[in-house]
Scaffold this motif. Structure first.
Motif, PDB file in Angstrom:
ATOM      1  N   VAL A  22       0.833  -1.201   0.000  1.00  0.00           N
ATOM      2  CA  VAL A  22       0.000   0.000   0.000  1.00  0.00           C
ATOM      3  C   VAL A  22       0.869   1.252   0.000  1.00  0.00           C
ATOM      4  CG1 VAL A  22      -1.733   1.308   1.289  1.00  0.00           C
ATOM      5  CG2 VAL A  22      -1.926  -1.181   1.117  1.00  0.00           C
ATOM      6  N   VAL A  61      -5.268   5.277  -4.271  1.00  0.00           N
ATOM      7  CA  VAL A  61      -6.559   4.824  -3.738  1.00  0.00           C
ATOM      8  C   VAL A  61      -7.179   5.893  -2.829  1.00  0.00           C
ATOM      9  CG1 VAL A  61      -7.711   3.103  -2.300  1.00  0.00           C
ATOM     10  CG2 VAL A  61      -6.063   2.377  -4.031  1.00  0.00           C
ATOM     11  N   PRO A  62      -6.470   6.390  -1.799  1.00  0.00           N
ATOM     12  CA  PRO A  62      -7.063   7.470  -1.012  1.00  0.00           C
ATOM     13  C   PRO A  62      -7.211   8.768  -1.800  1.00  0.00           C
ATOM     14  CG  PRO A  62      -4.821   7.023  -0.269  1.00  0.00           C
ATOM     15  CD  PRO A  62      -5.193   5.925  -1.207  1.00  0.00           C
ATOM     16  N   ALA A 102     -10.528   8.411  -3.501  1.00  0.00           N
ATOM     17  CA  ALA A 102     -11.572   8.552  -2.483  1.00  0.00           C
ATOM     18  C   ALA A 102     -11.774  10.018  -2.117  1.00  0.00           C
ATOM     19  CB  ALA A 102     -11.215   7.735  -1.244  1.00  0.00           C
ATOM     20  N   GLU A 136     -14.661   9.020   2.699  1.00  0.00           N
ATOM     21  CA  GLU A 136     -13.605   8.574   3.602  1.00  0.00           C
ATOM     22  C   GLU A 136     -13.636   7.056   3.638  1.00  0.00           C
ATOM     23  OE1 GLU A 136     -10.366   9.074   6.146  1.00  0.00           O
ATOM     24  OE2 GLU A 136     -11.530  10.720   5.236  1.00  0.00           O
ATOM     25  N   LEU A 137     -12.547   6.405   3.256  1.00  0.00           N
ATOM     26  CA  LEU A 137     -12.520   4.950   3.196  1.00  0.00           C
ATOM     27  C   LEU A 137     -12.574   4.330   4.587  1.00  0.00           C
ATOM     28  CD1 LEU A 137      -9.740   4.434   0.488  1.00  0.00           C
ATOM     29  CD2 LEU A 137     -12.218   4.189   0.162  1.00  0.00           C
ATOM     30  N   GLU A 190     -11.263   1.278   5.122  1.00  0.00           N
ATOM     31  CA  GLU A 190      -9.948   0.645   5.219  1.00  0.00           C
ATOM     32  C   GLU A 190      -9.409   0.401   3.821  1.00  0.00           C
ATOM     33  OE1 GLU A 190      -9.880  -3.380   6.680  1.00  0.00           O
ATOM     34  OE2 GLU A 190     -11.927  -3.782   5.962  1.00  0.00           O
ATOM     35  N   ILE A 191      -8.128   0.049   3.766  1.00  0.00           N
ATOM     36  CA  ILE A 191      -7.504  -0.379   2.520  1.00  0.00           C
ATOM     37  C   ILE A 191      -6.995  -1.795   2.723  1.00  0.00           C
ATOM     38  CG2 ILE A 191      -5.637   0.011   0.876  1.00  0.00           C
ATOM     39  CD1 ILE A 191      -5.813   2.975   1.488  1.00  0.00           C
ATOM     40  N   ASN A 250      -7.227  -2.392  -2.389  1.00  0.00           N
ATOM     41  CA  ASN A 250      -8.668  -2.183  -2.411  1.00  0.00           C
ATOM     42  C   ASN A 250      -9.111  -1.125  -1.410  1.00  0.00           C
ATOM     43  OD1 ASN A 250      -8.925  -4.729  -4.068  1.00  0.00           O
ATOM     44  ND2 ASN A 250      -8.159  -5.587  -2.156  1.00  0.00           N
ATOM     45  N   GLY A 251      -9.790  -0.114  -1.906  1.00  0.00           N
ATOM     46  CA  GLY A 251     -10.390   0.894  -1.044  1.00  0.00           C
ATOM     47  C   GLY A 251     -11.803   0.479  -0.672  1.00  0.00           C
ATOM     48  N   THR A 309     -15.596  -3.139  -1.528  1.00  0.00           N
ATOM     49  CA  THR A 309     -14.508  -2.576  -2.320  1.00  0.00           C
ATOM     50  C   THR A 309     -15.099  -1.693  -3.405  1.00  0.00           C
ATOM     51  OG1 THR A 309     -12.980  -4.414  -1.930  1.00  0.00           O
ATOM     52  CG2 THR A 309     -12.615  -3.094  -3.901  1.00  0.00           C
ATOM     53  N   GLN A 361     -10.315   0.013  -6.712  1.00  0.00           N
ATOM     54  CA  GLN A 361      -9.369  -1.108  -6.757  1.00  0.00           C
ATOM     55  C   GLN A 361      -8.270  -0.851  -7.771  1.00  0.00           C
ATOM     56  OE1 GLN A 361     -10.427  -5.171  -8.449  1.00  0.00           O
ATOM     57  NE2 GLN A 361     -10.171  -5.697  -6.275  1.00  0.00           N
TER      58      GLN A 361
END
Length: 357
Positions: free
Chosen positions: A201, A208-209, A212, A218-219, A221-222, A255-256, A262, A265
């Motif tokens: 990551v 990914v973030p 987002a 706001e995710l 998790e990843i 994966n966000g 998810t 990705q």
């Protein structure tokens, strides 16, 4: 207005970009920096394999390059594995008021990523403030293949249920390091560096973030996945032979997760040999970057980088040139932006001034 640039690095990417600058009407190459003492003093045209010398000698004298007062340093230095050296060099230019466009420190594609260590971020922030300068890091993946491309297409949608950006490449002709990072060519029980979730990551997941953030979420998790494919036969590559029973392909995702699903990705399918991992995803053409959006509407885009000049250079080389040119072509936009960090979300449309001539 011509932009005066210093290029740092005459490796695989730097050489190709310098060849383009040499015949570009919009950019003037005023200096070239190198860290290899064997290259110091040599003509840059010779170092880059050009037909004629450029009348410009490579140097490791950073102060002399700064004294040229270029519009930007275009930095094709070593990877983040040599972060301290990169930070020390880049901050010197930034403190002198010289903008930097780099392809080296891939976690800087999104400096706000939580995994970025403070000692990687604070020196750049402080140097930009001191010099009233700007710093952009870009690339292909991480970079425009999984930030510019998917986010541009997302702007055509009313709803995005999932966005996936994939790198689908054959490494047969690739001579770079992949054994240690990916475990290709190693026994399946070998655990490569990138199989570690946090490292994966950190190294390749910054977009990914970023996506987002651009989408206003706001995710949760990843997460990551990692799969290996073991070849039953010998597989030949530019680096030698992968013996039966060893890994000839890897597939991984970053994966966000949002609301338990998810939604964003990044996927890599990297194989040695077109017949390796036959059940894994492939492009409609070989060696492509693909964006798939499930939404309203759903969209699929594939991008292939190629040389059609008869040089015989492969798709990997074409992708590397595109990576380097993205940083160079961003110079005018970065010059016009306020001081500080610059990301793909800050850049305007970069159409490549001077490319049609």
């Amino acid at each position: 207005m011509t932009k005066r640039v210093v290029v740092w690095g005459t490796g695989f990417v730097g050489k190709m970009v310098i060849a383009e600058i040499a015949r570009h009407p919009f950019f003037e190459l005023v200096g070239v920096g190198v860290s290899n003492p064997d290259k110091v003093g040599r003509d840059v045209g010779e170092l880059c394999g050009l037909d004629e010398p450029l009348g410009l000698a490579a140097t490791d004298d950073v102060d002399a390059l700064i004294a040229l007062a270029p519009d930007a340093l275009v930095h094709y230095g070593p990877t983040a594995a040599q972060a301290d050296d990169n930070i020390a060099l880049i901050t010197r230019f930034l403190r002198a008021g010289i903008d930097v466009c780099s392809t080296s420190m891939t976690p800087w594609v999104w400096p706000a990523m939580k995994l970025n260590p403070p000692n990687w971020i604070e020196p750049i922030t402080e140097a930009c403030e001191a010099g009233q300068s700007s710093c952009l890091t870009t690339g292909i993946d991480p970079g425009f293949a999984n930030d510019l491309f998917p986010m541009t297409l997302m702007g055509l949608c009313g709803e995005v249920r999932k966005v996936r950006a994939s790198e689908l490449l054959d490494y047969t002709n690739y001579e770079g390091e992949y054994e240690f990072e990916m475990g290709i060519g190693k026994p399946p029980e070998h655990r490569p560096l990138l199989e570690n979730k946090d490292i994966l990551v950190f190294a390749w997941g910054a977009t990914v973030p970023m996506i987002a953030h651009a989408a206003g979420i706001e995710l949760d998790e990843i997460t990551t996945t990692w799969d290996k494919w073991v070849t039953p036969v010998e597989v030949k590559s530019a680096k030698g032979v992968i013996e039966p029973g060893n890994v000839a392909a890897v597939r991984f995702t970053i994966n966000g997760v949002f609301n338990g699903e998810t939604r964003i990705q990044l996927e890599h399918v990297n194989r040695v040999g077109a017949d390796s991992a036959p059940d894994w995803p492939t492009g409609n053409d070989n060696d492509v970057y693909r964006v798939e959006i499930e939404g309203s509407p759903s969209i699929t885009q594939e991008t292939a980088f190629r040389f059609t000049d008869g040089s015989g250079r492969d798709a990997a080389a074409a992708g590397c040139l595109a990576t380097g040119m993205r940083a160079l072509n961003a110079v005018p936009a970065v010059n016009d932006l306020p001081p500080g960090w610059v990301t793909a979300l800050d850049l305007p449309l970069i159409a490549g001034t001077g490319t049609i001539r």
